[in-house]
Enzyme design. Structure first.
Site, PDB file in Angstrom:
ATOM      1  N   LYS A   1       0.830  -1.211   0.000  1.00  0.00           N
ATOM      2  CA  LYS A   1       0.000   0.000   0.000  1.00  0.00           C
ATOM      3  C   LYS A   1       0.867   1.266   0.000  1.00  0.00           C
ATOM      4  CE  LYS A   1      -2.185  -0.875   3.897  1.00  0.00           C
ATOM      5  NZ  LYS A   1      -1.643  -2.176   4.334  1.00  0.00           N
TER       6      LYS A   1
ATOM      7  N   ARG B   1      -0.513  -9.167  13.341  1.00  0.00           N
ATOM      8  CA  ARG B   1      -1.112  -8.084  12.547  1.00  0.00           C
ATOM      9  C   ARG B   1      -2.032  -8.659  11.465  1.00  0.00           C
ATOM     10  NH1 ARG B   1       3.632  -4.735  10.372  1.00  0.00           N
ATOM     11  NH2 ARG B   1       2.066  -3.228   9.763  1.00  0.00           N
TER      12      ARG B   1
ATOM     13  N   ARG C   1      11.605  -6.921   4.661  1.00  0.00           N
ATOM     14  CA  ARG C   1      11.419  -5.471   4.487  1.00  0.00           C
ATOM     15  C   ARG C   1      12.367  -4.687   5.392  1.00  0.00           C
ATOM     16  NH1 ARG C   1       5.516  -2.833   4.421  1.00  0.00           N
ATOM     17  NH2 ARG C   1       5.334  -3.495   6.597  1.00  0.00           N
TER      18      ARG C   1
ATOM     19  N   ARG D   1      -9.413   1.359   9.098  1.00  0.00           N
ATOM     20  CA  ARG D   1      -9.066  -0.043   9.371  1.00  0.00           C
ATOM     21  C   ARG D   1     -10.159  -0.739  10.152  1.00  0.00           C
ATOM     22  NH1 ARG D   1      -3.063   0.754   9.122  1.00  0.00           N
ATOM     23  NH2 ARG D   1      -1.986  -1.211   9.379  1.00  0.00           N
TER      24      ARG D   1
ATOM     25  N   ARG E   1      11.436  -2.580  11.024  1.00  0.00           N
ATOM     26  CA  ARG E   1      10.448  -2.073  11.975  1.00  0.00           C
ATOM     27  C   ARG E   1      10.170  -3.148  13.020  1.00  0.00           C
ATOM     28  NH1 ARG E   1       5.573  -0.061   8.213  1.00  0.00           N
ATOM     29  NH2 ARG E   1       4.429  -0.963   9.940  1.00  0.00           N
TER      30      ARG E   1
END
Ligand code: AMP
Length: 221
Positions: free
Chosen positions: A17, A175, A131, A92, A164
């Site tokens: 996103k 998540r 990532r 969300r 992160r």
């Protein structure tokens, strides 16, 4: 492509996103509003909101609706959003979606479309584990699929790349559960309102972007 859109980018964490939103905003010349980024800034700056949000974020849980809605509305009230915007990571929950619709409606605005970037959980886990983000500017890389020119350094500002905390494998699984439980009801919410547009998020970033362009071209003006 249209020049004015009030767009929502939806999809699981790690679906791409942020990458797509950045490109879309540069193309459309509208602001990108990423609630995750605003929250991370608040955590970095040790604001009251940052303190309230950090525990939820580290645990891979959603930050409570009232905090997020107030924060997002404050951002959407700024004049730079009046010629369009792209929301990344908001809404969300159904409460957030309803608050957004109500506030935009009061101002004579509305959501133009919600683009759902679809990627399976297994692919997400693999992607997110690789990532890395720039600690300075937030530019996102993948160690295998989109590596920086110099290992662990951002191409843009040479700052250190970090993982992160909420991208660690165990947190990403949480998540994803949160996404399926609390965010996926928005698929029917926007579907029922004829605002949902699906995009195959397993393709390359450029191919995903081309699908987005096609969906946008088909939006009613
Ligand atoms: P993101 O960068 O969009 O993946 O967001 C990182 C984290 O910020 C999420 O895991 C949540 O803890 C929090 N967050 C971001 N956006 C929202 C939202 N709209 N509602 C609740 N929590 C959010």
């Amino acid at each position: 492509m249209r020049s004015t859109v009030n767009l929502i980018l939806m999809g699981p964490p790690g679906a791409g996103k942020g990458t797509q939103a950045t490109r879309l905003c540069a193309e459309l010349k509208v602001p990108k509003i990423s609630t995750g980024e605003i929250l991370r800034e608040n955590v970095r700056d040790s604001t009251k909101l940052g303190h309230a949000a950090q525990g939820h974020m580290d645990a891979g849980q959603l930050v409570p609706d009232h905090l997020i809605v107030e924060m997002a509305m404050e951002r959407l009230d700024r004049p730079d959003t009046h010629s369009g915007f792209v929301l990344d990571g908001f809404p969300r929950t159904t409460i957030q979606a309803q608050s957004l619709a109500d506030r935009l409606g009061e101002q004579g605005r509305a959501v133009s479309g919600a683009l759902l970037i679809e990627v399976s959980d297994a692919t997400i886990v693999e992607r997110v584990a690789g990532r890395r983000v720039c600690a300075q500017c937030g530019h996102s890389y993948h160690v295998d699929y989109d590596p920086p020119r110099n290992p662990n350094r951002c191409d843009d500002d040479d700052a250190l790349l970090i993982q992160r905390d909420d991208d660690k494998a165990e947190v990403i699984r949480r998540r994803l559960t949160v996404y399926h439980e609390q965010t996926s009801p928005l698929i029917s919410y926007y579907g029922e309102r004829n605002l949902l547009h699906r995009v195959d998020g397993t393709l390359s970033p450029s191919q995903v972007y081309r699908q987005i362009e096609t969906r946008l071209a088909a939006l009613p003006s």
